[in-house]
Design a protein around this motif. Structure first.
Motif, PDB file in Angstrom:
ATOM      1  N   HIS A 461       0.816  -1.223   0.000  1.00 41.75           N
ATOM      2  CA  HIS A 461       0.000   0.000   0.000  1.00 41.75           C
ATOM      3  C   HIS A 461       0.848   1.271   0.000  1.00 41.75           C
ATOM      4  O   HIS A 461       0.413   2.302   0.509  1.00 41.75           O
ATOM      5  N   THR A 694      -1.540   4.265   0.614  1.00 37.89           N
ATOM      6  CA  THR A 694      -2.837   4.388  -0.051  1.00 37.89           C
ATOM      7  C   THR A 694      -3.852   3.471   0.622  1.00 37.89           C
ATOM      8  O   THR A 694      -3.499   2.428   1.182  1.00 37.89           O
ATOM      9  N   SER A 696      -7.659   1.625  -0.069  1.00 34.12           N
ATOM     10  CA  SER A 696      -8.650   1.294  -1.084  1.00 34.12           C
ATOM     11  C   SER A 696      -9.968   1.989  -0.786  1.00 34.12           C
ATOM     12  O   SER A 696     -10.351   2.176   0.379  1.00 34.12           O
ATOM     13  N   MET A 697     -10.660   2.365  -1.844  1.00 33.20           N
ATOM     14  CA  MET A 697     -11.945   3.031  -1.665  1.00 33.20           C
ATOM     15  C   MET A 697     -12.983   2.086  -1.055  1.00 33.20           C
ATOM     16  O   MET A 697     -13.994   2.534  -0.513  1.00 33.20           O
ATOM     17  N   TYR A 698     -12.742   0.772  -1.125  1.00 31.19           N
ATOM     18  CA  TYR A 698     -13.674  -0.190  -0.548  1.00 31.19           C
ATOM     19  C   TYR A 698     -13.382  -0.485   0.920  1.00 31.19           C
ATOM     20  O   TYR A 698     -14.165  -1.151   1.578  1.00 31.19           O
ATOM     21  N   ASN A 699     -12.247  -0.012   1.429  1.00 31.00           N
ATOM     22  CA  ASN A 699     -11.891  -0.229   2.823  1.00 31.00           C
ATOM     23  C   ASN A 699     -12.485   0.906   3.652  1.00 31.00           C
ATOM     24  O   ASN A 699     -11.827   1.903   3.962  1.00 31.00           O
ATOM     25  N   ARG A 703     -10.660   3.981   5.919  1.00 34.47           N
ATOM     26  CA  ARG A 703     -10.936   5.351   5.500  1.00 34.47           C
ATOM     27  C   ARG A 703     -11.552   6.154   6.646  1.00 34.47           C
ATOM     28  O   ARG A 703     -11.276   7.339   6.809  1.00 34.47           O
TER      29      ARG A 703
END
Length: 711
Positions: A461, A694, A696-699, A703
């Motif tokens: 990541h 970074t 993930s937008m799904y995590n 976030r």
């Protein structure tokens, strides 16, 4: 009744004898302190009796009528097994669970497919179980445990023995579609105690070398032997004597090392272990193999670490091994439909057992013994005492759940450390370290792990797409490896320091570059560039530099403000099949300071000497960029295979003009390469100083943590 009493007395005497043997072995074990050596020092003590079971479902605390009937049938099977096989160890059939209720082992297996991509494959399931759970040794190393907790409880407290590891892993594998079974058997001390200090780290194992196939040709020419010098033979004999002396010393050292090795395990062949068996067939598994649940590694069924098998089970049935294990597991047959090799507890068809006379190739004594066993069971079925056809009830275990946070952070103690022979492997969860470090392998010079030789680190990541770093501790050479997608198209970067002109080797993803550059080496005096797949067939460019002016160095100017003078540029080209060999340049050299340009052409198949053209400066004539002076004094050509047009002075004049233009363009490209290297070092310095990870937008969980940290 008298016969039954006699059989009970025989069973009691055999049990007493077994108990005496076990007590003697336990006493011997205390004398040699085997348990102390097998228990990992970093495993904290845990009191299982203090766990809270009040919140568990009712299926954990009671048995349904189907489970009670199942326990009666299993008990009947065990009684007949101990009567017919009094010399065998007790089976692991119905231990108690965390609530103290007896449960059949097959109902403890709960097939589950977790919603994560890696958990669809056996390697992902095995690595998750090995990383998530903490290993606890068996209380008695030569007997199976008296209890077997549910996989949900094991996951909650993140610890367990080999049987707990195995049941959880088998549940995940069956849920993923594998033909997996739990195995109760015997293994070596190192495998039972999770000791890998004598093994080579899997990351350091080299792939097996494929031997080159020699094409036998009986018609080939046999060349005579080359003559040998007597003096050389004498020198060779002396070297062999010296090497023998060195080998003798090494043997003495090996003897000393063998003395330092631990003594032979007095419980060899008696240590109980549990692991997973995966049969071939389902999920396109080509070959049957074992999985050690402690490590997550796969092993061949002929591995000498596995010393024998008592029984296996899955969520549908239970099988007892009837094969000889004196040679370990290498000769075992894993055809579970073979009733001679495997005694099934519950028949899967209307006929509970097949007559053993259908296999006449087996040993006669072995057949006679188990034919009596079968006939006894068939006789009981005819009398209506027992019906072995039974459908396994559903598992009493609740659904196995692993949250996303638990899956991403499997290490309960923050990290996991595994010691191998001359190496140490450390693992962390993703986002546990600020630099994205998830794995580190340290290689040592000796078994004492005192001197570091090499360190390999793996990252996840990272915004700069760095995924691996290799550091040679002896030369201090660092090599960074990048995934595709870096803004500078970096693939690898080797360096000892991020300062410019200190020795850098950079590899690029050449498919994404316009110039198809895949590798560049740079130091204080030279630059070498390698290309792949260019239309002009260029594959190498070498630049030599001179020393900078001392006045500029004294003023402390930057390297880009004070460029190094270019001494020579050399380019090499592959063969272009569309051109004649005498027109296809193989090598061209530009001696910038001496103003000499040299061309070397390719050779045809039948050629022996390459054609060359050299343009040099006329002595006593000033150099001007806007004019070209060509005469026979400053042009030397050797073209033995060339056509008439290459001997024409006009052709040489146009060629000289092209070379002057190419030289000017090359000098600019060299300066651009220097500027690019400075930019790469500046960007890498900034990336290492400000490491970003970074998400993930799904995590959503991660976030949310980032948003809270920013607020």
């Amino acid at each position: 009744m008298e016969a039954l009493e006699e059989s009970e007395e025989v069973d009691r005497t055999t049990e007493d004898e077994n108990s005496l043997d076990i007590s003697d072995i336990n006493g011997l074990e205390k004398d040699v302190n085997v348990d102390e050596a097998s228990v990992p020092s970093d495993v904290p003590d845990f009191d299982w009796s203090s766990i809270d079971t009040s919140h568990l479902p009712s299926s954990y605390k009671t048995n349904s009528w189907q489970e009670k009937e199942l326990l009666q049938l299993a008990d009947h099977f065990v009684q007949q097994y101990t009567h017919l096989c009094p010399d065998r160890k007790p089976l692991f059939v119905y231990p108690v669970n965390e609530c103290g209720v007896q449960k059949f082992v097959s109902t403890t297996v709960r097939p589950t497919l977790l919603p994560y991509p890696d958990m669809y494959y056996w390697s992902g399931c095995a690595s998750f179980v090995a990383d998530y759970l903490i290993m606890e040794p068996l209380k008695c190393p030569i007997t199976p445990p008296s209890s077997l907790y549910s996989p949900t409880t094991i996951l909650k407290y993140q610890r367990g023995n080999c049987f707990d590891f195995t049941v959880l892993l088998c549940s995940l594998l069956i849920g993923a579609g594998y033909d997996a079974y739990c195995v109760h058997g015997y293994a070596t001390l190192e495998m039972c105690s999770f000791d890998q200090t004598q093994d080579v780290c899997p990351l350091l194992r080299k792939p097996p070398e494929v031997p080159e196939e020699i094409d036998p040709n009986k018609y080939r020419i046999k060349y005579p032997l080359e003559p040998q010098s007597k003096f050389e033979l004498q020198q060779k004999a002396k070297k062999e004597e010296e090497s023998e002396a060195v080998q003798d010393k090494e043997r003495e050292e090996e003897v000393v090392m063998e003395v330092e090795k631990p003594k032979r395990d007095c419980l060899h062949g008696l240590r109980v272990h549990a692991w997973v068996l995966v049969l071939s067939g389902k999920r396109k598994v080509p070959e049957t193999f074992f999985i050690n649940p402690f490590t997550g590694n796969h092993h061949s069924t002929t591995d000498e670490c596995f010393l024998g098998i008592e029984s296996i089970w899955n969520h549908k049935n239970y099988w007892v091994n009837m094969q000889d294990c004196r040679k370990g597991c290498k000769d075992l047959s894993f055809d579970l439909s073979d009733s001679i090799c495997w005694e099934i507890m519950f028949s899967e068809s209307n006929s509970p057992y097949q007559l053993l006379t259908e296999s006449p190739k087996k040993d006669t004594d072995f057949l006679r013994r188990y034919q009596n066993h079968k006939s006894l069971l068939l006789f009981q079925q005819e009398k209506g005492e027992t019906d072995m056809t039974f459908e396994m009830p559903l598992s009493w275990v609740a659904r196995i759940k692993v949250s996303c946070r638990e899956y991403e952070n499997p290490f309960s103690q923050g990290k996991k450390v595994i010691l191998y022979d001359k190496s140490k492997l450390e693992k962390w969860a993703a986002y546990a370290n600020a630099d994205g470090l998830v794995e580190r392998l340290t290689v040592y010079a000796d078994s004492d792990r005192a001197e570091e030789v090499e360190v390999k680190e793996w990252f996840k990541h990272r915004e700069d797409l760095l995924y691996m770093r290799e550091v040679n501790k002896q030369t201090q050479l660092t090599t960074d490896h990048f995934m595709p997608g870096h803004p500078l198209l970096l693939k690898a970067h080797s360096y000892t320091s991020l300062e410019p002109e200190t020795g850098h080797t950079v590899e690029f993803y050449h498919e994404a570059r316009v110039d198809n550059l895949w590798k560049r080496f740079q130091n204080a005096t030279e630059v070498t560039e390698y290309f792949m797949g260019r239309d002009d067939f260029l594959h190498m460019r070498h630049i030599e530099f001179g020393e900078r002016e001392k006045k500029m160095e004294m003023t402390g100017g930057r390297t880009d403000a004070n460029p190094r003078p270019i001494v020579q540029i050399k380019e090499c080209f592959h063969r272009n099949p569309e051109k004649p060999a005498d027109e296809d340049v193989e090598e061209r050299i530009f001696m910038v300071i001496d103003d000499i340009m040299q061309l070397t052409y390719h050779l045809e198949v039948y050629d022996t000497i390459a054609s060359k053209v050299v343009f040099c400066r006329v002595i006593g004539r000033e150099k001007r960029e806007d004019e070209i002076f060509l005469s026979r004094e400053n042009c030397v050509k050797y073209k033995p295979w060339s056509s008439e047009k290459h001997k024409n002075m006009l052709h040489l004049y146009h060629l000289l003009w092209e070379l002057r233009a190419e030289q000017k363009l090359l000098k600019q490209q060299v300066r651009d390469s220097e500027a690019e290297m400075l930019n790469i070092l500046t960007v890498r310095e900034d990336e290492e100083a400000n490491i970003k990870l970074t998400v993930s937008m799904y995590n959503t969980a991660k976030r949310g943590q980032q948003h809270e940290a920013m607020v």
